[in-house]
Design a protein around this motif. Sequence first.
Motif, PDB file in Angstrom:
ATOM      1  N   MET A  41       0.844  -1.188   0.000  1.00  0.00           N
ATOM      2  CA  MET A  41       0.000   0.000   0.000  1.00  0.00           C
ATOM      3  C   MET A  41       0.882   1.242   0.000  1.00  0.00           C
ATOM      4  SD  MET A  41      -2.819   1.234   2.823  1.00  0.00           S
ATOM      5  CE  MET A  41      -3.779  -0.269   2.687  1.00  0.00           C
ATOM      6  N   ASP A  42       0.785   2.068  -1.064  1.00  0.00           N
ATOM      7  CA  ASP A  42       1.587   3.277  -1.139  1.00  0.00           C
ATOM      8  C   ASP A  42       0.861   4.422  -0.453  1.00  0.00           C
ATOM      9  OD1 ASP A  42      -0.417   3.960  -2.881  1.00  0.00           O
ATOM     10  OD2 ASP A  42       0.795   3.713  -4.690  1.00  0.00           O
ATOM     11  N   ALA A  43       1.523   5.611  -0.448  1.00  0.00           N
ATOM     12  CA  ALA A  43       0.943   6.756   0.254  1.00  0.00           C
ATOM     13  C   ALA A  43      -0.412   7.146  -0.311  1.00  0.00           C
ATOM     14  CB  ALA A  43       1.910   7.937   0.185  1.00  0.00           C
ATOM     15  N   GLU A  44      -0.546   7.087  -1.637  1.00  0.00           N
ATOM     16  CA  GLU A  44      -1.802   7.488  -2.270  1.00  0.00           C
ATOM     17  C   GLU A  44      -2.948   6.586  -1.838  1.00  0.00           C
ATOM     18  OE1 GLU A  44      -3.712   8.189  -6.747  1.00  0.00           O
ATOM     19  OE2 GLU A  44      -1.592   7.657  -6.510  1.00  0.00           O
ATOM     20  N   ASN A  45      -2.693   5.264  -1.876  1.00  0.00           N
ATOM     21  CA  ASN A  45      -3.741   4.336  -1.459  1.00  0.00           C
ATOM     22  C   ASN A  45      -3.994   4.421   0.046  1.00  0.00           C
ATOM     23  OD1 ASN A  45      -4.346   3.235  -3.989  1.00  0.00           O
ATOM     24  ND2 ASN A  45      -2.598   1.844  -3.890  1.00  0.00           N
ATOM     25  N   GLY A  46      -2.918   4.725   0.801  1.00  0.00           N
ATOM     26  CA  GLY A  46      -3.076   4.905   2.237  1.00  0.00           C
ATOM     27  C   GLY A  46      -3.997   6.064   2.551  1.00  0.00           C
ATOM     28  N   LEU A  47      -3.869   7.145   1.777  1.00  0.00           N
ATOM     29  CA  LEU A  47      -4.727   8.313   1.962  1.00  0.00           C
ATOM     30  C   LEU A  47      -6.178   7.970   1.627  1.00  0.00           C
ATOM     31  CD1 LEU A  47      -5.304  11.265   2.471  1.00  0.00           C
ATOM     32  CD2 LEU A  47      -4.467  11.798   0.171  1.00  0.00           C
ATOM     33  N   LYS A  48      -6.362   7.233   0.548  1.00  0.00           N
ATOM     34  CA  LYS A  48      -7.717   6.828   0.161  1.00  0.00           C
ATOM     35  C   LYS A  48      -8.359   5.977   1.248  1.00  0.00           C
ATOM     36  CE  LYS A  48      -6.949   6.993  -4.855  1.00  0.00           C
ATOM     37  NZ  LYS A  48      -6.863   6.194  -6.103  1.00  0.00           N
ATOM     38  N   MET A  49      -7.560   5.079   1.837  1.00  0.00           N
ATOM     39  CA  MET A  49      -8.079   4.216   2.893  1.00  0.00           C
ATOM     40  C   MET A  49      -8.436   5.040   4.133  1.00  0.00           C
ATOM     41  SD  MET A  49      -8.959   1.216   3.818  1.00  0.00           S
ATOM     42  CE  MET A  49      -8.229   0.188   2.525  1.00  0.00           C
ATOM     43  N   PHE A  50      -7.585   6.025   4.452  1.00  0.00           N
ATOM     44  CA  PHE A  50      -7.840   6.904   5.596  1.00  0.00           C
ATOM     45  C   PHE A  50      -9.158   7.656   5.405  1.00  0.00           C
ATOM     46  CE2 PHE A  50      -7.521  11.174   7.478  1.00  0.00           C
ATOM     47  CZ  PHE A  50      -7.265  10.858   8.807  1.00  0.00           C
TER      48      PHE A  50
END
Length: 318
Positions: free
Chosen positions: A1-10
């Motif tokens: 999970m990269d930062a972009e997907n991490g943000l989406k998950m958040f």
Amino acid sequence: MDAENGLKMFELENGIVPLSKSDEKVYCFDKDLQRQQLDTQPWKKNIYHYRKVEISSIALVKMVMHARSGGDIEVMGLMLGKVVGNTMIVLDAFALPVEGSETRVSAHQEGYEYMVQYLEQNQEAGHQEPVVGWYHSHPGYGCWLSGIDVETQMANQKHQEPFLAVVIDPKRTISAGKVELGAFRTFPEDQQPKGGEGTDAEGFHNIPLSKIEDFGVHAQQYYPLEVSYFKSSLDDKLMERLWRKHWINTLSQSPLITNSEFTTLKLQEITNKVNMLTGGGKKNVSCAHVLRESDAIAEEIAQGHKSNEIKKKLFGGL
């Protein structure tokens, strides 16, 4: 999970809703209109007038990052925004340099000087939004108002209405993977509600035994507001930058390791509460509370194991 997907998950986990183009006018501040709303002082006619809080994603991440930076120490900051009808809107937030302890946080001269300077510079930059509340952290013991918090909030509402109190639990946030945040307003001293109309103890099952008495004594002096989060298209760039900093600080961390002490303490708390129940117990502790707390900690541990496995697969070979 990269930062972009991490943000989406958040954003997904915390229900951050994107605003439509027409709704982005929430960021426009009309000083005259705001004054017109406040001149009627609706909070004096109805002590429950403000029922909802809408927090921008920028303000949310700023507050979470600040709360996490404090570790076991309580930290404090202020929120900027406006009110619309019965809703308080938080558009931004900033930290205050204050002294805190594991049980209380208060602003001293340095904090007040910093606040005044920040607000002056903010207005010089064209931002007219006033302070609409304060936030502070409760690391590991839930989102509620202590006796000191109630006194502080009552003083704030008395002298600078409308005003909001927000509490963040950074340890529970890390453990659960979702922001643990509560928003509250106190009742005026001369308009206390009757018949237990304040804060419902059922929603605060994770309070440590050492603080249950403090919670119980003051629970009827304030009430919780419904909280939601939003973001606009203008927030995206800034949000990405803030998130990358937040992501880098948490990417290599395991919730199981980072929160191992917190998890151990929570398990001990559950054990102590079970022992109290079997020995007669306190009126503020019930089987239902203990069961919900047990389910929550079990779910958080399971989530931590899943997070570890994902990071091992993604970064184990690096």
